[in-house]
Design a protein around this motif. Structure first.
Motif, PDB file in Angstrom:
ATOM      1  N   ASP A  88       0.823  -1.211   0.000  1.00 31.11           N
ATOM      2  CA  ASP A  88       0.000   0.000   0.000  1.00 31.11           C
ATOM      3  C   ASP A  88       0.857   1.262   0.000  1.00 31.11           C
ATOM      4  N   VAL A  89       2.073   1.146  -0.506  1.00 31.70           N
ATOM      5  CA  VAL A  89       3.019   2.266  -0.488  1.00 31.70           C
ATOM      6  C   VAL A  89       3.523   2.557  -1.900  1.00 31.70           C
ATOM      7  N   PHE A  90       3.531   3.839  -2.240  1.00 32.93           N
ATOM      8  CA  PHE A  90       4.029   4.295  -3.536  1.00 32.93           C
ATOM      9  C   PHE A  90       5.139   5.310  -3.320  1.00 32.93           C
ATOM     10  N   ALA A  91       6.004   5.432  -4.325  1.00 34.77           N
ATOM     11  CA  ALA A  91       7.005   6.492  -4.356  1.00 34.77           C
ATOM     12  C   ALA A  91       6.804   7.284  -5.635  1.00 34.77           C
ATOM     13  N   VAL A  92       6.908   8.589  -5.523  1.00 39.55           N
ATOM     14  CA  VAL A  92       6.790   9.472  -6.689  1.00 39.55           C
ATOM     15  C   VAL A  92       8.032  10.362  -6.728  1.00 39.55           C
ATOM     16  N   LEU A  93       8.696  10.404  -7.862  1.00 39.87           N
ATOM     17  CA  LEU A  93       9.866  11.255  -8.051  1.00 39.87           C
ATOM     18  C   LEU A  93       9.508  12.387  -8.999  1.00 39.87           C
ATOM     19  N   VAL A  94       9.925  13.585  -8.636  1.00 45.70           N
ATOM     20  CA  VAL A  94       9.677  14.762  -9.472  1.00 45.70           C
ATOM     21  C   VAL A  94      11.035  15.373  -9.840  1.00 45.70           C
ATOM     22  N   PRO A  95      11.601  14.966 -10.974  1.00 45.56           N
ATOM     23  CA  PRO A  95      12.905  15.516 -11.373  1.00 45.56           C
ATOM     24  C   PRO A  95      12.800  17.002 -11.693  1.00 45.56           C
ATOM     25  N   MET A  96      13.829  17.750 -11.305  1.00 45.96           N
ATOM     26  CA  MET A  96      13.885  19.193 -11.563  1.00 45.96           C
ATOM     27  C   MET A  96      12.641  19.891 -11.031  1.00 45.96           C
ATOM     28  N   ALA A  97      12.242  19.519  -9.826  1.00 43.63           N
ATOM     29  CA  ALA A  97      11.018  20.065  -9.235  1.00 43.63           C
ATOM     30  C   ALA A  97      11.137  21.563  -9.006  1.00 43.63           C
ATOM     31  N   GLU A  98      10.108  22.285  -9.395  1.00 42.21           N
ATOM     32  CA  GLU A  98      10.055  23.716  -9.142  1.00 42.21           C
ATOM     33  C   GLU A  98       9.567  23.962  -7.709  1.00 42.21           C
ATOM     34  N   ASP A  99       9.761  25.176  -7.230  1.00 43.47           N
ATOM     35  CA  ASP A  99       9.346  25.512  -5.869  1.00 43.47           C
ATOM     36  C   ASP A  99       7.849  25.276  -5.696  1.00 43.47           C
ATOM     37  N   GLY A 100       7.508  24.476  -4.697  1.00 44.70           N
ATOM     38  CA  GLY A 100       6.105  24.225  -4.377  1.00 44.70           C
ATOM     39  C   GLY A 100       5.421  23.204  -5.264  1.00 44.70           C
ATOM     40  N   GLU A 101       6.104  22.702  -6.287  1.00 49.90           N
ATOM     41  CA  GLU A 101       5.454  21.780  -7.225  1.00 49.90           C
ATOM     42  C   GLU A 101       5.054  20.470  -6.554  1.00 49.90           C
ATOM     43  N   ALA A 102       5.970  19.887  -5.797  1.00 48.87           N
ATOM     44  CA  ALA A 102       5.676  18.606  -5.141  1.00 48.87           C
ATOM     45  C   ALA A 102       4.590  18.769  -4.083  1.00 48.87           C
ATOM     46  N   GLU A 103       4.658  19.874  -3.348  1.00 47.22           N
ATOM     47  CA  GLU A 103       3.645  20.135  -2.317  1.00 47.22           C
ATOM     48  C   GLU A 103       2.259  20.290  -2.950  1.00 47.22           C
ATOM     49  N   ASP A 104       2.193  20.993  -4.075  1.00 51.21           N
ATOM     50  CA  ASP A 104       0.926  21.170  -4.769  1.00 51.21           C
ATOM     51  C   ASP A 104       0.381  19.837  -5.285  1.00 51.21           C
ATOM     52  N   TYR A 105       1.264  18.996  -5.791  1.00 47.34           N
ATOM     53  CA  TYR A 105       0.862  17.665  -6.264  1.00 47.34           C
ATOM     54  C   TYR A 105       0.256  16.859  -5.109  1.00 47.34           C
ATOM     55  N   CYS A 106       0.907  16.903  -3.956  1.00 48.94           N
ATOM     56  CA  CYS A 106       0.405  16.138  -2.809  1.00 48.94           C
ATOM     57  C   CYS A 106      -0.945  16.663  -2.342  1.00 48.94           C
ATOM     58  N   ARG A 107      -1.116  17.979  -2.352  1.00 46.26           N
ATOM     59  CA  ARG A 107      -2.424  18.532  -1.986  1.00 46.26           C
ATOM     60  C   ARG A 107      -3.506  18.048  -2.949  1.00 46.26           C
ATOM     61  N   ARG A 108      -3.165  17.968  -4.218  1.00 37.79           N
ATOM     62  CA  ARG A 108      -4.157  17.545  -5.211  1.00 37.79           C
ATOM     63  C   ARG A 108      -4.537  16.081  -5.038  1.00 37.79           C
ATOM     64  N   ILE A 109      -3.559  15.228  -4.788  1.00 36.60           N
ATOM     65  CA  ILE A 109      -3.905  13.802  -4.656  1.00 36.60           C
ATOM     66  C   ILE A 109      -4.701  13.551  -3.379  1.00 36.60           C
ATOM     67  N   GLN A 110      -4.391  14.282  -2.309  1.00 36.35           N
ATOM     68  CA  GLN A 110      -5.155  14.102  -1.075  1.00 36.35           C
ATOM     69  C   GLN A 110      -6.575  14.629  -1.228  1.00 36.35           C
ATOM     70  N   ALA A 111      -6.715  15.729  -1.946  1.00 42.93           N
ATOM     71  CA  ALA A 111      -8.054  16.279  -2.195  1.00 42.93           C
ATOM     72  C   ALA A 111      -8.865  15.346  -3.089  1.00 42.93           C
ATOM     73  N   ALA A 112      -8.215  14.750  -4.079  1.00 41.57           N
ATOM     74  CA  ALA A 112      -8.914  13.822  -4.977  1.00 41.57           C
ATOM     75  C   ALA A 112      -9.375  12.577  -4.231  1.00 41.57           C
ATOM     76  N   CYS A 113      -8.581  12.129  -3.269  1.00 42.53           N
ATOM     77  CA  CYS A 113      -8.990  10.984  -2.454  1.00 42.53           C
ATOM     78  C   CYS A 113     -10.226  11.332  -1.630  1.00 42.53           C
ATOM     79  N   LEU A 114     -10.218  12.495  -1.017  1.00 45.11           N
ATOM     80  CA  LEU A 114     -11.360  12.911  -0.197  1.00 45.11           C
ATOM     81  C   LEU A 114     -12.617  13.100  -1.028  1.00 45.11           C
ATOM     82  N   ALA A 115     -12.438  13.492  -2.292  1.00 42.53           N
ATOM     83  CA  ALA A 115     -13.592  13.749  -3.162  1.00 42.53           C
ATOM     84  C   ALA A 115     -14.125  12.474  -3.817  1.00 42.53           C
ATOM     85  N   TYR A 116     -13.431  11.374  -3.649  1.00 43.94           N
ATOM     86  CA  TYR A 116     -13.828  10.122  -4.326  1.00 43.94           C
ATOM     87  C   TYR A 116     -15.133   9.588  -3.745  1.00 43.94           C
ATOM     88  N   GLU A 117     -16.115   9.359  -4.617  1.00 41.24           N
ATOM     89  CA  GLU A 117     -17.417   8.857  -4.165  1.00 41.24           C
ATOM     90  C   GLU A 117     -17.971   7.784  -5.094  1.00 41.24           C
TER      91      GLU A 117
END
Length: 214
Positions: free
Chosen positions: A128-157
């Motif tokens: 139940d564990v995944f790893a995601v790599l973001v090469p050449m990540a811009e400032d805040g890019e990874a944090e924004d991605y994580c917010r989106r995936i957590q929001a999408a999980c909460l919105a799943y119905e």
């Protein structure tokens, strides 16, 4: 009359022989085509299994490790390293069985892929564990991605039982001397802090157990 009958029998025998040969030819061609398809499918499945996790379609652990080594050798920095863990996967397994718990993993994997950019590298490193790599990540890019995936999980119905939720941990490789495999372990520690925070969120337990009311 006898000669005519003999000639007729001979002709019938020749036609029967030709029919048998034609039938055998068709069967041989069909068998060869089927064999070629099996070999091609087997080759495709072998390539698929060498790279991708069968359940989710993201990279499997072995192939992900090879990508880590490639990135290390290429000296790409910065690289955002994200650990994603499904919250209370075992609760789903214990209460709803293998099929639902596997489906939960597939749902989360689909969300990870949907929210990711093409250059993101996503792998399943444990059940139940995944790893995601973001090469050449811009400032805040990874944090924004994580917010989106957590929001999408909460919105799943889409499923009356599943209430997907993930904890995330983010670290960065900023020095070419660092190893991404070590960073994945560091991201796991960060993930545990997020997991505790999520599990103490009001309403979390009620949402998790919604399937038990059916």
């Amino acid at each position: 009359m006898k000669a005519a009958q003999k000639a007729l029998r001979l002709a019938m025998g020749i036609l029967a022989s030709l029919g048998t040969e034609a039938y055998m030819h068709r069967e041989s061609v069909s068998y060869i085509d089927e064999l070629e398809n099996r070999l091609e499918n087997g080759h495709h499945q072998k390539q698929y299994s060498e790279k991708e996790d069968i359940l989710t379609g993201v990279y499997n652990k072995n192939y992900l490790e090879s990508r880590l080594e490639t990135l290390d050798r290429s000296e790409v920095v910065p690289v955002a390293v994200i650990n994603v863990n499904i919250n209370d996967w075992k609760f789903v397994y214990d209460n709803f069985g293998v099929e639902k718990s596997d489906h939960l993993i597939q749902v989360v994997a689909a969300i990870l892929k949907k929210e990711a950019k093409r250059e993101y590298i996503i792998g399943r490193i444990d059940g139940d564990v995944f790893a995601v790599l973001v090469p050449m990540a811009e400032d805040g890019e990874a944090e924004d991605y994580c917010r989106r995936i957590q929001a999408a999980c909460l919105a799943y119905e889409e499923d009356a039982v599943l209430a997907p939720s993930v904890a995330v941990g983010i670290v960065y490789k900023t020095n070419v001397e660092e190893r991404l495999s070590d960073k994945i372990s560091d991201a796991e520690y960060e993930m545990f802090d997020n997991k505790l925070e999520i599990k103490n969120t009001p309403g979390y337990q009620e949402r998790l157990k919604k399937g038990l009311k059916i």
